[in-house]
Design a protein around this motif. Sequence first.
Motif, mmCIF file in Angstrom:
data_model
loop_
_atom_site.group_PDB
_atom_site.id
_atom_site.type_symbol
_atom_site.label_atom_id
_atom_site.label_comp_id
_atom_site.label_asym_id
_atom_site.label_seq_id
_atom_site.Cartn_x
_atom_site.Cartn_y
_atom_site.Cartn_z
ATOM 1 N N LYS A 190 0.889 -1.162 0.000
ATOM 2 C CA LYS A 190 0.000 0.000 0.000
ATOM 3 C C LYS A 190 0.927 1.211 0.000
ATOM 4 O O LYS A 190 1.894 1.243 0.760
ATOM 5 N N TYR A 191 0.649 2.167 -0.871
ATOM 6 C CA TYR A 191 1.462 3.371 -0.913
ATOM 7 C C TYR A 191 0.641 4.556 -0.433
ATOM 8 O O TYR A 191 -0.490 4.760 -0.868
ATOM 9 N N TRP A 192 1.245 5.300 0.469
ATOM 10 C CA TRP A 192 0.669 6.556 0.954
ATOM 11 C C TRP A 192 1.815 7.366 1.499
ATOM 12 O O TRP A 192 2.559 6.905 2.357
ATOM 13 N N TYR A 193 2.000 8.579 0.984
ATOM 14 C CA TYR A 193 3.084 9.417 1.480
ATOM 15 C C TYR A 193 2.533 10.455 2.448
ATOM 16 O O TYR A 193 1.568 11.157 2.144
ATOM 17 N N HIS A 194 3.176 10.512 3.599
ATOM 18 C CA HIS A 194 2.858 11.530 4.602
ATOM 19 C C HIS A 194 4.077 11.656 5.498
ATOM 20 O O HIS A 194 4.498 10.678 6.108
ATOM 21 N N TYR A 195 4.659 12.847 5.583
ATOM 22 C CA TYR A 195 5.844 13.019 6.414
ATOM 23 C C TYR A 195 5.458 13.543 7.792
ATOM 24 O O TYR A 195 4.641 14.452 7.924
ATOM 25 N N SER A 196 6.097 12.953 8.793
ATOM 26 C CA SER A 196 5.934 13.410 10.166
ATOM 27 C C SER A 196 7.137 12.927 10.968
ATOM 28 O O SER A 196 7.607 11.813 10.761
ATOM 29 N N TYR A 197 7.625 13.742 11.867
ATOM 30 C CA TYR A 197 8.741 13.346 12.711
ATOM 31 C C TYR A 197 8.195 12.807 14.030
ATOM 32 O O TYR A 197 7.346 13.440 14.657
ATOM 33 N N MET A 198 8.663 11.621 14.427
ATOM 34 C CA MET A 198 8.237 10.960 15.665
ATOM 35 C C MET A 198 6.704 10.836 15.707
ATOM 36 O O MET A 198 6.058 11.131 16.707
ATOM 37 N N ALA A 199 6.147 10.372 14.601
ATOM 38 C CA ALA A 199 4.695 10.253 14.464
ATOM 39 C C ALA A 199 4.114 9.332 15.534
ATOM 40 O O ALA A 199 4.671 8.283 15.834
ATOM 41 N N LYS A 200 2.987 9.726 16.084
ATOM 42 C CA LYS A 200 2.244 8.867 17.002
ATOM 43 C C LYS A 200 1.505 7.835 16.173
ATOM 44 O O LYS A 200 0.838 8.176 15.188
ATOM 45 N N ILE A 201 1.635 6.557 16.577
ATOM 46 C CA ILE A 201 0.972 5.482 15.837
ATOM 47 C C ILE A 201 0.213 4.587 16.815
ATOM 48 O O ILE A 201 0.464 4.606 18.020
ATOM 49 N N MET A 202 -0.689 3.805 16.260
ATOM 50 C CA MET A 202 -1.398 2.792 17.026
ATOM 51 C C MET A 202 -1.352 1.505 16.216
ATOM 52 O O MET A 202 -1.446 1.531 14.990
ATOM 53 N N ILE A 203 -1.198 0.382 16.926
ATOM 54 C CA ILE A 203 -1.280 -0.929 16.308
ATOM 55 C C ILE A 203 -2.587 -1.560 16.794
ATOM 56 O O ILE A 203 -2.835 -1.636 17.996
ATOM 57 N N TYR A 204 -3.399 -1.976 15.829
ATOM 58 C CA TYR A 204 -4.655 -2.654 16.119
ATOM 59 C C TYR A 204 -4.521 -4.132 15.756
ATOM 60 O O TYR A 204 -3.870 -4.474 14.767
ATOM 61 N N LYS A 205 -5.200 -4.985 16.528
ATOM 62 C CA LYS A 205 -5.339 -6.384 16.164
ATOM 63 C C LYS A 205 -6.788 -6.584 15.736
ATOM 64 O O LYS A 205 -7.715 -6.218 16.461
#
Length: 151
Positions: free
Chosen positions: A45-60
Amino acid sequence: MDYNELISNGQVVLNSKIDGDFEGFDDGKLFPLYNGQYWLQTKYKYWYHYSYMAKIMIYKYQNRYYLTKDGKDKFVEVKLINDVIKATIVNDFNGWSGDTLFELNNGQTWKQDEYDYDYNYSYRPDAIIYYDGYNHRILVEGKSVQVRQLK
């Protein structure tokens, strides 16, 4: 599955930050997290978005894991990987050109094992070597190439 289904029916298993630059999703992208974990994108999957130290979440969700970037309705399937080596390239780095050797400060030497060209000068950059399920790859300055260990 869409984003709303994922966040409504999925279970949050991790809340963290990307350790460094986040540049979106791409084929086989490695996501080093601030907590020391490494997650690897498993589906293209391609999606470009720049962010430094981006907050992420992992879902199950349905026995699969998905990474989302905080504040965006984009997600990508990922898997946790443990076969990771962090080191520093011991000399000037000029990218790779087909048969590049990577000498690391841990005494290991790795050699480029696929043809690819990328010029990028850096003095003693950090490198991450990881196994993607098929091959070992080295990640330097945000780009990766397939490698094999010499010593």
